[in-house]
Design a protein around this motif. Structure first.
Motif, PDB file in Angstrom:
ATOM      1  N   LEU A 195       0.826  -1.204   0.000  1.00 56.96           N
ATOM      2  CA  LEU A 195       0.000   0.000   0.000  1.00 56.96           C
ATOM      3  C   LEU A 195       0.863   1.258   0.000  1.00 56.96           C
ATOM      4  CD1 LEU A 195      -2.767  -1.117   2.511  1.00 56.96           C
ATOM      5  CD2 LEU A 195      -3.073  -0.689   0.060  1.00 56.96           C
ATOM      6  N   THR A 196       1.952   1.224   0.765  1.00 56.72           N
ATOM      7  CA  THR A 196       2.875   2.361   0.795  1.00 56.72           C
ATOM      8  C   THR A 196       3.493   2.577  -0.573  1.00 56.72           C
ATOM      9  OG1 THR A 196       3.354   1.991   3.135  1.00 56.72           O
ATOM     10  CG2 THR A 196       4.977   3.269   1.873  1.00 56.72           C
ATOM     11  N   ARG A 197       3.926   1.516  -1.221  1.00 54.29           N
ATOM     12  CA  ARG A 197       4.519   1.625  -2.559  1.00 54.29           C
ATOM     13  C   ARG A 197       3.487   2.124  -3.563  1.00 54.29           C
ATOM     14  NH1 ARG A 197       7.719   3.675  -5.558  1.00 54.29           N
ATOM     15  NH2 ARG A 197       8.085   2.667  -7.526  1.00 54.29           N
ATOM     16  N   ARG A 198       2.263   1.673  -3.420  1.00 53.35           N
ATOM     17  CA  ARG A 198       1.178   2.131  -4.309  1.00 53.35           C
ATOM     18  C   ARG A 198       0.980   3.636  -4.168  1.00 53.35           C
ATOM     19  NH1 ARG A 198      -3.641   0.023  -6.651  1.00 53.35           N
ATOM     20  NH2 ARG A 198      -5.347   1.526  -6.553  1.00 53.35           N
ATOM     21  N   ILE A 199       0.979   4.117  -2.934  1.00 50.29           N
ATOM     22  CA  ILE A 199       0.830   5.553  -2.691  1.00 50.29           C
ATOM     23  C   ILE A 199       1.996   6.307  -3.312  1.00 50.29           C
ATOM     24  CG2 ILE A 199       0.888   7.327  -0.881  1.00 50.29           C
ATOM     25  CD1 ILE A 199      -0.707   5.277   0.872  1.00 50.29           C
ATOM     26  N   GLU A 200       3.208   5.778  -3.176  1.00 49.43           N
ATOM     27  CA  GLU A 200       4.385   6.415  -3.778  1.00 49.43           C
ATOM     28  C   GLU A 200       4.249   6.498  -5.293  1.00 49.43           C
ATOM     29  OE1 GLU A 200       7.566   3.968  -2.365  1.00 49.43           O
ATOM     30  OE2 GLU A 200       7.587   4.916  -0.382  1.00 49.43           O
ATOM     31  N   ARG A 201       3.817   5.417  -5.921  1.00 56.39           N
ATOM     32  CA  ARG A 201       3.651   5.415  -7.379  1.00 56.39           C
ATOM     33  C   ARG A 201       2.566   6.382  -7.816  1.00 56.39           C
ATOM     34  NH1 ARG A 201       3.419  -0.908  -8.501  1.00 56.39           N
ATOM     35  NH2 ARG A 201       1.898  -0.547  -6.913  1.00 56.39           N
ATOM     36  N   LEU A 202       1.463   6.418  -7.070  1.00 57.90           N
ATOM     37  CA  LEU A 202       0.393   7.350  -7.419  1.00 57.90           C
ATOM     38  C   LEU A 202       0.851   8.796  -7.254  1.00 57.90           C
ATOM     39  CD1 LEU A 202      -2.596   5.458  -5.800  1.00 57.90           C
ATOM     40  CD2 LEU A 202      -2.313   5.941  -8.232  1.00 57.90           C
ATOM     41  N   THR A 203       1.594   9.074  -6.202  1.00 57.68           N
ATOM     42  CA  THR A 203       2.118  10.421  -5.975  1.00 57.68           C
ATOM     43  C   THR A 203       3.068  10.823  -7.098  1.00 57.68           C
ATOM     44  OG1 THR A 203       1.890  10.132  -3.585  1.00 57.68           O
ATOM     45  CG2 THR A 203       3.362  11.885  -4.327  1.00 57.68           C
ATOM     46  N   GLU A 204       3.947   9.894  -7.511  1.00 60.27           N
ATOM     47  CA  GLU A 204       4.853  10.157  -8.637  1.00 60.27           C
ATOM     48  C   GLU A 204       4.064  10.436  -9.916  1.00 60.27           C
ATOM     49  OE1 GLU A 204       7.265   6.639  -8.747  1.00 60.27           O
ATOM     50  OE2 GLU A 204       8.333   7.174  -6.911  1.00 60.27           O
ATOM     51  N   GLU A 205       3.011   9.680 -10.139  1.00 61.92           N
ATOM     52  CA  GLU A 205       2.202   9.863 -11.348  1.00 61.92           C
ATOM     53  C   GLU A 205       1.450  11.195 -11.317  1.00 61.92           C
ATOM     54  OE1 GLU A 205       0.662   9.039 -15.143  1.00 61.92           O
ATOM     55  OE2 GLU A 205       2.427   8.352 -14.040  1.00 61.92           O
ATOM     56  N   ILE A 206       0.965  11.568 -10.146  1.00 65.16           N
ATOM     57  CA  ILE A 206       0.306  12.870 -10.017  1.00 65.16           C
ATOM     58  C   ILE A 206       1.287  13.983 -10.334  1.00 65.16           C
ATOM     59  CG2 ILE A 206      -0.678  14.515  -8.341  1.00 65.16           C
ATOM     60  CD1 ILE A 206      -2.017  11.994  -7.028  1.00 65.16           C
ATOM     61  N   SER A 207       2.502  13.895  -9.795  1.00 72.63           N
ATOM     62  CA  SER A 207       3.523  14.916 -10.072  1.00 72.63           C
ATOM     63  C   SER A 207       3.856  14.978 -11.555  1.00 72.63           C
ATOM     64  CB  SER A 207       4.790  14.622  -9.276  1.00 72.63           C
ATOM     65  OG  SER A 207       4.546  14.742  -7.904  1.00 72.63           O
ATOM     66  N   ARG A 208       3.992  13.827 -12.179  1.00 71.05           N
ATOM     67  CA  ARG A 208       4.300  13.776 -13.611  1.00 71.05           C
ATOM     68  C   ARG A 208       3.167  14.394 -14.433  1.00 71.05           C
ATOM     69  NH1 ARG A 208       3.909  10.462 -18.261  1.00 71.05           N
ATOM     70  NH2 ARG A 208       2.259   9.229 -17.337  1.00 71.05           N
ATOM     71  N   THR A 209       1.937  14.094 -14.052  1.00 72.69           N
ATOM     72  CA  THR A 209       0.778  14.633 -14.755  1.00 72.69           C
ATOM     73  C   THR A 209       0.681  16.146 -14.571  1.00 72.69           C
ATOM     74  OG1 THR A 209      -0.363  12.533 -14.419  1.00 72.69           O
ATOM     75  CG2 THR A 209      -1.724  14.421 -15.012  1.00 72.69           C
ATOM     76  N   GLU A 210       0.947  16.625 -13.362  1.00 69.80           N
ATOM     77  CA  GLU A 210       0.912  18.069 -13.112  1.00 69.80           C
ATOM     78  C   GLU A 210       1.992  18.796 -13.907  1.00 69.80           C
ATOM     79  OE1 GLU A 210      -0.985  18.303  -8.637  1.00 69.80           O
ATOM     80  OE2 GLU A 210       1.189  18.086  -8.830  1.00 69.80           O
ATOM     81  N   ARG A 211       3.182  18.201 -13.999  1.00 68.02           N
ATOM     82  CA  ARG A 211       4.256  18.824 -14.798  1.00 68.02           C
ATOM     83  C   ARG A 211       3.848  18.920 -16.265  1.00 68.02           C
ATOM     84  NH1 ARG A 211       7.411  15.468 -11.591  1.00 68.02           N
ATOM     85  NH2 ARG A 211       7.679  13.996 -13.296  1.00 68.02           N
ATOM     86  N   GLU A 212       3.230  17.893 -16.785  1.00 70.51           N
ATOM     87  CA  GLU A 212       2.781  17.912 -18.181  1.00 70.51           C
ATOM     88  C   GLU A 212       1.698  18.963 -18.381  1.00 70.51           C
ATOM     89  OE1 GLU A 212       2.749  16.997 -22.164  1.00 70.51           O
ATOM     90  OE2 GLU A 212       4.178  16.329 -20.639  1.00 70.51           O
ATOM     91  N   ARG A 213       0.757  19.027 -17.455  1.00 71.61           N
ATOM     92  CA  ARG A 213      -0.302  20.035 -17.532  1.00 71.61           C
ATOM     93  C   ARG A 213       0.285  21.438 -17.494  1.00 71.61           C
ATOM     94  NH1 ARG A 213      -3.414  20.819 -12.286  1.00 71.61           N
ATOM     95  NH2 ARG A 213      -1.381  21.694 -11.880  1.00 71.61           N
ATOM     96  N   ASP A 214       1.228  21.661 -16.587  1.00 71.48           N
ATOM     97  CA  ASP A 214       1.848  22.983 -16.469  1.00 71.48           C
ATOM     98  C   ASP A 214       2.623  23.351 -17.732  1.00 71.48           C
ATOM     99  OD1 ASP A 214       0.745  23.066 -13.952  1.00 71.48           O
ATOM    100  OD2 ASP A 214       2.638  22.654 -12.901  1.00 71.48           O
TER     101      ASP A 214
END
Length: 64
Positions: A30-49
């Motif tokens: 679950l911790t690793r899943r949260i880390e991956r989701l957080t990384e994906e959110i950051s990547r998506t936000e960078r692309e949006r920006d």
């Protein structure tokens, strides 16, 4: 360097599925899943920006 490669391939091997049953995952999983989701959110936000910058430049160009 190899750790970075292994982490990328391991995330490819076990993709996060939205809505997936989480009851069978361990606390570590679950911790690793949260880390991956957080990384994906950051990547998506960078692309949006990045796209927002292109949009602002286009808007500025066409408003003149």
């Amino acid at each position: 360097m190899q750790d970075e490669f292994e982490s990328k391939t391991s995330s490819l091997a076990s993709p996060v599925v939205v809505g997936e049953d989480l009851s069978r995952l361990s606390v570590d999983e679950l911790t690793r899943r949260i880390e991956r989701l957080t990384e994906e959110i950051s990547r998506t936000e960078r692309e949006r920006d990045a796209r927002g910058g292109v949009r602002a430049a286009a808007d500025a160009l066409f408003r003149k």
